[in-house]
Design a protein around this motif. Structure first.
Motif, PDB file in Angstrom:
ATOM      1  N   SER A 161       0.802  -1.247   0.041  1.00 43.97           N
ATOM      2  CA  SER A 161       0.079   0.031   0.022  1.00 43.97           C
ATOM      3  C   SER A 161       0.980   1.073   0.010  1.00 43.97           C
ATOM      4  O   SER A 161       2.100   1.140  -0.274  1.00 43.97           O
ATOM      5  CB  SER A 161      -0.735  -0.025   1.137  1.00 43.97           C
ATOM      6  N   ASP A 162       0.439   2.115   0.539  1.00 38.99           N
ATOM      7  CA  ASP A 162       0.965   3.477   0.681  1.00 38.99           C
ATOM      8  C   ASP A 162       0.689   4.336   1.755  1.00 38.99           C
ATOM      9  O   ASP A 162      -0.371   4.564   1.994  1.00 38.99           O
ATOM     10  CB  ASP A 162       0.776   4.613  -0.701  1.00 38.99           C
ATOM     11  N   GLN A 207      -0.992   7.732   1.044  1.00 37.81           N
ATOM     12  CA  GLN A 207      -2.055   7.974   0.092  1.00 37.81           C
ATOM     13  C   GLN A 207      -3.272   8.546   0.783  1.00 37.81           C
ATOM     14  O   GLN A 207      -3.338   8.717   1.991  1.00 37.81           O
ATOM     15  CB  GLN A 207      -2.933   6.525  -0.193  1.00 37.81           C
ATOM     16  N   ASP A 208      -4.264   9.273   0.209  1.00 38.73           N
ATOM     17  CA  ASP A 208      -5.111  10.008   0.597  1.00 38.73           C
ATOM     18  C   ASP A 208      -5.958   9.377   1.867  1.00 38.73           C
ATOM     19  O   ASP A 208      -6.629   9.973   2.398  1.00 38.73           O
ATOM     20  CB  ASP A 208      -6.097  10.617  -0.500  1.00 38.73           C
ATOM     21  N   THR A 219       6.826   5.946  -0.935  1.00 38.87           N
ATOM     22  CA  THR A 219       5.588   6.668  -1.569  1.00 38.87           C
ATOM     23  C   THR A 219       5.491   6.913  -2.820  1.00 38.87           C
ATOM     24  O   THR A 219       6.596   7.290  -3.588  1.00 38.87           O
ATOM     25  CB  THR A 219       4.976   7.549  -0.773  1.00 38.87           C
ATOM     26  N   LYS A 220       4.495   7.081  -3.760  1.00 37.02           N
ATOM     27  CA  LYS A 220       4.134   7.742  -4.715  1.00 37.02           C
ATOM     28  C   LYS A 220       3.680   9.291  -4.606  1.00 37.02           C
ATOM     29  O   LYS A 220       3.538  10.109  -5.383  1.00 37.02           O
ATOM     30  CB  LYS A 220       3.454   7.038  -5.798  1.00 37.02           C
ATOM     31  N   ARG A 221       3.241   9.504  -3.268  1.00 36.99           N
ATOM     32  CA  ARG A 221       2.847  10.836  -3.086  1.00 36.99           C
ATOM     33  C   ARG A 221       3.657  11.688  -2.305  1.00 36.99           C
ATOM     34  O   ARG A 221       3.785  12.033  -0.831  1.00 36.99           O
ATOM     35  CB  ARG A 221       1.539  10.357  -1.846  1.00 36.99           C
TER      36      ARG A 221
END
Length: 213
Positions: free
Chosen positions: A23-24, A27-28, A54-56
């Motif tokens: 997961s992350d 994330q939102d 993360t990608k965020r």
């Protein structure tokens, strides 16, 4: 999964932990309060080493400059961003660099195109790998060689994970007939006595009950 937050206090050997590997954490859908709770566990159970990817990148940067500042410069927590291409991946590097992290890393996996010249200032570690599974997009050797060379010139540790592909095991992870398994230096701390770890877990559990996530 708040019920798992105290598990690192129970492990009796130092571990390298990939946090939220499926997961992350940024994330939102993950509240700031939960991200902070995870970070407090990592900062307290500092005999383990944690990788947070993360990608965020923008949200991570903002939190590490704010309410997660206490964890940002902990040398046992490695903060990283995914860099898969030029359009979306490369801008994350600058956002990561703007975070006050002690250890910053890039997960260039899957590498989907030639990234060109990369500014690796402030970056400790680079991981490179190809996409795997059905429909995997190919990765060119020249792209990997370019990143390896830039790591060498800029003094960044380099880890080559895999070539990927539909049959990733067959393709293996040799690059120019050798493996690259470099890691940042881990600071190994002694694990407290079991009773102290239990007390830390109980104290943390009570704080969660007082402020439900």
């Amino acid at each position: 999964m708040p019920e798992k937050l105290t598990e690192p206090f129970t492990w009796r050997s130092p571990k390298l932990v990939f946090v939220n590997s499926m997961s992350d954490l940024f994330q939102d859908g993950v509240p700031d309060e939960y991200t902070e709770a995870v970070s407090r566990v990592m900062a307290t159970a500092d005999w383990h080493t944690y990788q947070v990817l993360t990608k965020r990148a923008e949200r991570m940067r903002n939190l590490l400059n704010g309410k997660l500042r206490f964890a940002a410069e902990k040398e046992n927590i490695w903060w990283g961003v995914s860099v898969e291409d030029r359009e979306y991946g490369l801008p994350r590097i600058d956002q990561l660099r703007q975070a006050p992290a002690r250890v910053r890393f890039l997960s260039i996996e899957p590498l989907l195109e030639d990234l060109g010249e990369i500014d690796l200032s402030g970056i400790t570690w680079v991981i490179v790998g190809g996409e795997s599974g059905p429909g995997a997009r190919p990765m060119e050797k020249d792209w990997v060689i370019s990143i390896r060379q830039q790591c060498r010139i800029q003094g960044v540790t380099f880890f080559f994970k895999q070539w990927g592909g539909v049959r990733k095991k067959k393709n293996g992870r040799l690059l120019d007939d050798r493996t690259y398994d470099e890691y940042p230096t881990r600071v190994i701390r002694p694990i407290p006595e079991r009773a102290q770890c239990v007390a830390l877990a109980e104290e943390f559990g009570k704080s969660l009950q007082a402020r439900p996530l």
